[in-house]
Scaffold this motif. Structure first.
Motif, PDB file in Angstrom:
ATOM      1  N   TYR A  84       2.213  12.282  -1.588  1.00 33.66           N
ATOM      2  CA  TYR A  84       3.078  11.132  -1.838  1.00 33.66           C
ATOM      3  C   TYR A  84       2.901  10.587  -3.260  1.00 33.66           C
ATOM      4  O   TYR A  84       3.216   9.441  -3.535  1.00 33.66           O
ATOM      5  N   GLU A  85       2.396  11.434  -4.145  1.00 37.76           N
ATOM      6  CA  GLU A  85       2.267  11.043  -5.544  1.00 37.76           C
ATOM      7  C   GLU A  85       3.648  11.056  -6.201  1.00 37.76           C
ATOM      8  O   GLU A  85       4.469  11.932  -5.936  1.00 37.76           O
ATOM      9  N   ASN A  86       3.884  10.076  -7.046  1.00 42.24           N
ATOM     10  CA  ASN A  86       5.170   9.937  -7.713  1.00 42.24           C
ATOM     11  C   ASN A  86       5.224  10.854  -8.942  1.00 42.24           C
ATOM     12  O   ASN A  86       4.301  10.860  -9.757  1.00 42.24           O
ATOM     13  N   PHE A  87       6.317  11.615  -9.064  1.00 49.18           N
ATOM     14  CA  PHE A  87       6.522  12.483 -10.224  1.00 49.18           C
ATOM     15  C   PHE A  87       7.761  12.050 -10.995  1.00 49.18           C
ATOM     16  O   PHE A  87       8.724  11.546 -10.405  1.00 49.18           O
ATOM     17  N   LEU A  88       7.715  12.253 -12.292  1.00 50.08           N
ATOM     18  CA  LEU A  88       8.863  12.021 -13.167  1.00 50.08           C
ATOM     19  C   LEU A  88       9.426  13.363 -13.604  1.00 50.08           C
ATOM     20  O   LEU A  88       8.670  14.269 -13.969  1.00 50.08           O
ATOM     21  N   VAL A  89      10.741  13.471 -13.564  1.00 50.91           N
ATOM     22  CA  VAL A  89      11.417  14.704 -13.971  1.00 50.91           C
ATOM     23  C   VAL A  89      12.499  14.368 -14.980  1.00 50.91           C
ATOM     24  O   VAL A  89      13.353  13.507 -14.728  1.00 50.91           O
ATOM     25  N   SER A  90      12.455  15.015 -16.131  1.00 56.13           N
ATOM     26  CA  SER A  90      13.569  14.934 -17.075  1.00 56.13           C
ATOM     27  C   SER A  90      14.262  16.289 -17.078  1.00 56.13           C
ATOM     28  O   SER A  90      13.602  17.334 -17.064  1.00 56.13           O
ATOM     29  N   LEU A 136       7.372  15.289  -4.525  1.00 54.04           N
ATOM     30  CA  LEU A 136       7.827  16.664  -4.325  1.00 54.04           C
ATOM     31  C   LEU A 136       7.894  16.961  -2.833  1.00 54.04           C
ATOM     32  O   LEU A 136       6.885  17.251  -2.193  1.00 54.04           O
ATOM     33  N   ALA A 137       9.085  16.871  -2.283  1.00 48.59           N
ATOM     34  CA  ALA A 137       9.268  17.124  -0.854  1.00 48.59           C
ATOM     35  C   ALA A 137       9.156  18.609  -0.546  1.00 48.59           C
ATOM     36  O   ALA A 137       8.613  19.005   0.493  1.00 48.59           O
ATOM     37  N   GLU A 138       9.672  19.449  -1.447  1.00 44.36           N
ATOM     38  CA  GLU A 138       9.605  20.904  -1.301  1.00 44.36           C
ATOM     39  C   GLU A 138       9.607  21.527  -2.691  1.00 44.36           C
ATOM     40  O   GLU A 138      10.096  20.920  -3.647  1.00 44.36           O
ATOM     41  N   LYS A 163      13.302  19.937 -17.876  1.00 48.26           N
ATOM     42  CA  LYS A 163      12.776  19.821 -19.233  1.00 48.26           C
ATOM     43  C   LYS A 163      11.298  19.451 -19.186  1.00 48.26           C
ATOM     44  O   LYS A 163      10.476  19.968 -19.943  1.00 48.26           O
ATOM     45  N   GLU A 164      10.962  18.511 -18.282  1.00 44.23           N
ATOM     46  CA  GLU A 164       9.559  18.090 -18.123  1.00 44.23           C
ATOM     47  C   GLU A 164       9.345  17.605 -16.695  1.00 44.23           C
ATOM     48  O   GLU A 164      10.187  16.910 -16.125  1.00 44.23           O
ATOM     49  N   LEU A 165       8.201  17.962 -16.143  1.00 42.88           N
ATOM     50  CA  LEU A 165       7.784  17.503 -14.819  1.00 42.88           C
ATOM     51  C   LEU A 165       6.351  17.018 -14.953  1.00 42.88           C
ATOM     52  O   LEU A 165       5.469  17.777 -15.333  1.00 42.88           O
ATOM     53  N   LYS A 166       6.125  15.740 -14.668  1.00 47.18           N
ATOM     54  CA  LYS A 166       4.769  15.204 -14.824  1.00 47.18           C
ATOM     55  C   LYS A 166       4.504  14.112 -13.792  1.00 47.18           C
ATOM     56  O   LYS A 166       5.429  13.471 -13.286  1.00 47.18           O
ATOM     57  N   SER A 167       3.235  13.918 -13.506  1.00 49.54           N
ATOM     58  CA  SER A 167       2.835  12.864 -12.581  1.00 49.54           C
ATOM     59  C   SER A 167       3.043  11.501 -13.219  1.00 49.54           C
ATOM     60  O   SER A 167       2.742  11.302 -14.403  1.00 49.54           O
ATOM     61  N   GLY A 217       1.524   8.880 -12.036  1.00 45.64           N
ATOM     62  CA  GLY A 217       0.256   8.181 -11.889  1.00 45.64           C
ATOM     63  C   GLY A 217       0.330   6.905 -11.077  1.00 45.64           C
ATOM     64  O   GLY A 217      -0.527   6.034 -11.196  1.00 45.64           O
ATOM     65  N   ARG A 218       1.353   6.768 -10.268  1.00 45.87           N
ATOM     66  CA  ARG A 218       1.478   5.559  -9.449  1.00 45.87           C
ATOM     67  C   ARG A 218       2.213   5.898  -8.156  1.00 45.87           C
ATOM     68  O   ARG A 218       2.904   6.908  -8.058  1.00 45.87           O
ATOM     69  N   SER A 219       2.070   5.008  -7.205  1.00 43.37           N
ATOM     70  CA  SER A 219       2.727   5.167  -5.920  1.00 43.37           C
ATOM     71  C   SER A 219       4.177   4.713  -6.019  1.00 43.37           C
ATOM     72  O   SER A 219       4.528   3.873  -6.850  1.00 43.37           O
ATOM     73  N   LEU A 220       5.011   5.273  -5.146  1.00 41.45           N
ATOM     74  CA  LEU A 220       6.389   4.789  -5.041  1.00 41.45           C
ATOM     75  C   LEU A 220       6.453   3.416  -4.372  1.00 41.45           C
ATOM     76  O   LEU A 220       7.440   2.706  -4.490  1.00 41.45           O
ATOM     77  N   MET A 221       5.393   3.040  -3.683  1.00 42.10           N
ATOM     78  CA  MET A 221       5.363   1.758  -2.997  1.00 42.10           C
ATOM     79  C   MET A 221       5.206   0.633  -4.012  1.00 42.10           C
ATOM     80  O   MET A 221       4.288   0.641  -4.831  1.00 42.10           O
ATOM     81  N   PRO A 222       6.101  -0.361  -4.000  1.00 41.86           N
ATOM     82  CA  PRO A 222       6.045  -1.418  -5.001  1.00 41.86           C
ATOM     83  C   PRO A 222       4.887  -2.382  -4.766  1.00 41.86           C
ATOM     84  O   PRO A 222       4.447  -2.590  -3.632  1.00 41.86           O
ATOM     85  N   GLU A 223       4.399  -2.977  -5.848  1.00 43.18           N
ATOM     86  CA  GLU A 223       3.408  -4.040  -5.734  1.00 43.18           C
ATOM     87  C   GLU A 223       4.129  -5.349  -5.407  1.00 43.18           C
ATOM     88  O   GLU A 223       5.336  -5.470  -5.579  1.00 43.18           O
ATOM     89  N   GLY A 224       3.379  -6.341  -4.950  1.00 43.86           N
ATOM     90  CA  GLY A 224       3.958  -7.654  -4.684  1.00 43.86           C
ATOM     91  C   GLY A 224       4.874  -7.692  -3.477  1.00 43.86           C
ATOM     92  O   GLY A 224       5.740  -8.564  -3.372  1.00 43.86           O
ATOM     93  N   LEU A 225       4.674  -6.774  -2.550  1.00 42.37           N
ATOM     94  CA  LEU A 225       5.568  -6.642  -1.406  1.00 42.37           C
ATOM     95  C   LEU A 225       5.541  -7.871  -0.496  1.00 42.37           C
ATOM     96  O   LEU A 225       6.521  -8.168   0.190  1.00 42.37           O
ATOM     97  N   LEU A 226       4.427  -8.587  -0.504  1.00 38.37           N
ATOM     98  CA  LEU A 226       4.269  -9.726   0.399  1.00 38.37           C
ATOM     99  C   LEU A 226       4.399 -11.083  -0.303  1.00 38.37           C
ATOM    100  O   LEU A 226       4.269 -12.128   0.343  1.00 38.37           O
ATOM    101  N   ASP A 227       4.666 -11.062  -1.603  1.00 36.79           N
ATOM    102  CA  ASP A 227       4.567 -12.280  -2.400  1.00 36.79           C
ATOM    103  C   ASP A 227       5.502 -13.406  -1.966  1.00 36.79           C
ATOM    104  O   ASP A 227       5.171 -14.582  -2.120  1.00 36.79           O
ATOM    105  N   ASP A 228       6.681 -13.077  -1.455  1.00 32.95           N
ATOM    106  CA  ASP A 228       7.654 -14.124  -1.145  1.00 32.95           C
ATOM    107  C   ASP A 228       7.627 -14.560   0.322  1.00 32.95           C
ATOM    108  O   ASP A 228       8.504 -15.298   0.773  1.00 32.95           O
ATOM    109  N   LEU A 229       6.615 -14.128   1.070  1.00 31.68           N
ATOM    110  CA  LEU A 229       6.510 -14.505   2.480  1.00 31.68           C
ATOM    111  C   LEU A 229       5.588 -15.715   2.643  1.00 31.68           C
ATOM    112  O   LEU A 229       4.508 -15.763   2.046  1.00 31.68           O
ATOM    113  N   ASP A 230       6.016 -16.699   3.460  1.00 35.11           N
ATOM    114  CA  ASP A 230       5.132 -17.822   3.737  1.00 35.11           C
ATOM    115  C   ASP A 230       4.129 -17.420   4.827  1.00 35.11           C
ATOM    116  O   ASP A 230       4.157 -16.292   5.335  1.00 35.11           O
TER     117      ASP A 230
END
Length: 252
Positions: free
Chosen positions: A171-177, A188-190, A214-218, A220-233
């Motif tokens: 579940y590592e996030n990759f960047l592709v140009s 990378l699902a497959e 053109k380029e495929l590289k890690s 270095g971060r998760s697809l899961m966003p930070e601050g997911l709980l910030d707006d919940l009371d």
């Protein structure tokens, strides 16, 4: 008109067309899109530099729904104008919050009172269902939560509050140009000798021939966003975690 996943797939298929009218049409119609379709539209608009410019200039697209992964990808386009717009809408300043202290605070909130899993399901659908499957419903961008350690509050809080601390294998996030000017991201699902299949944060699959990469590289971060709980009371937090910790599906 196609509904649900078919609409998202149709939007993803437009990536291969370098046509300015696509961005104009999507930004104008964006306010009419249901919530579950908006990530696919944003993902598409962020994939090409001219489309990304139109996206950030558009007054029809609220800037509150931009995923951190999309924002990071927008910064990678080689355009000073685009970078300036990203900086304007999404300043770099980051909250300096200790995830461990935040987890301790939330733990005390959850221990103080009980939550309502029926109300919590609403918060789950707004934040989690697009990426995670629970009881056979939901996306496949992140791990299936059904067999996850949902009774282990400490582990669950650490995963939510600091998603980049430990990224599960696969579940590592990759960047592709690509050679045709696209910037894509996902895990990378497959893959084989000739192609890769990239699954984006909108749960769409994009098949890319290796000869077009053109380029495929890690990233270095998760697809899961930070601050997911910030707006919940406090009560909303209790409700959400009451739903996350249920042992079987609930129905209204």
């Amino acid at each position: 008109t196609a509904k649900g996943p078919n609409q998202a797939a149709a939007l993803a298929a437009l990536q291969i067309y370098d046509t300015p009218e696509i961005a104009s049409a999507l930004t104008q119609k964006f306010p009419t899109f249901p919530a579950e379709l908006r990530p696919a539209a944003l993902n598409l608009l962020g994939s090409r530099q001219p489309w990304a410019l139109e996206l950030l200039k558009s007054e029809s697209v609220p800037k509150t729904g931009f995923d951190p992964d999309l924002i990071a990808r927008l910064r990678l386009h080689p355009s000073e104008e685009l970078t300036a717009l990203v900086d304007k809408h999404f300043p770099n300043g980051k909250k300096n919050v200790d995830p461990r202290a935040k987890a301790e605070t939330i733990g005390k909130i959850l221990a103080a009172k009980s939550g309502d899993p029926y109300r919590g399901e609403t918060h789950y659908k707004a934040r989690c269902v697009a990426c995670h499957t629970l009881f056979f419903k939901g996306g496949k961008v992140g791990p299936d939560l059904t067999r996850y350690q949902r009774d282990d509050l400490s582990t669950m809080l650490n995963s939510i509050l600091d998603p980049n601390a430990e990224i599960r294998e696969g579940y590592e996030n990759f960047l592709v140009s690509t050679e045709d000017g696209r910037l894509l991201s996902g895990f990378l699902a497959e893959q084989d000798a000739n192609t890769i299949v990239l699954r984006g944060f909108d749960d769409s699959n994009t098949t890319i021939p290796r000869k077009q990469i053109k380029e495929l590289k890690s990233a270095g971060r998760s697809l899961m966003p930070e601050g997911l709980l910030d707006d919940l009371d406090d009560q909303q937090l209790r409700d959400l975690f009451a739903y996350l910790r249920i042992s079987q599906p609930i129905s209204k």
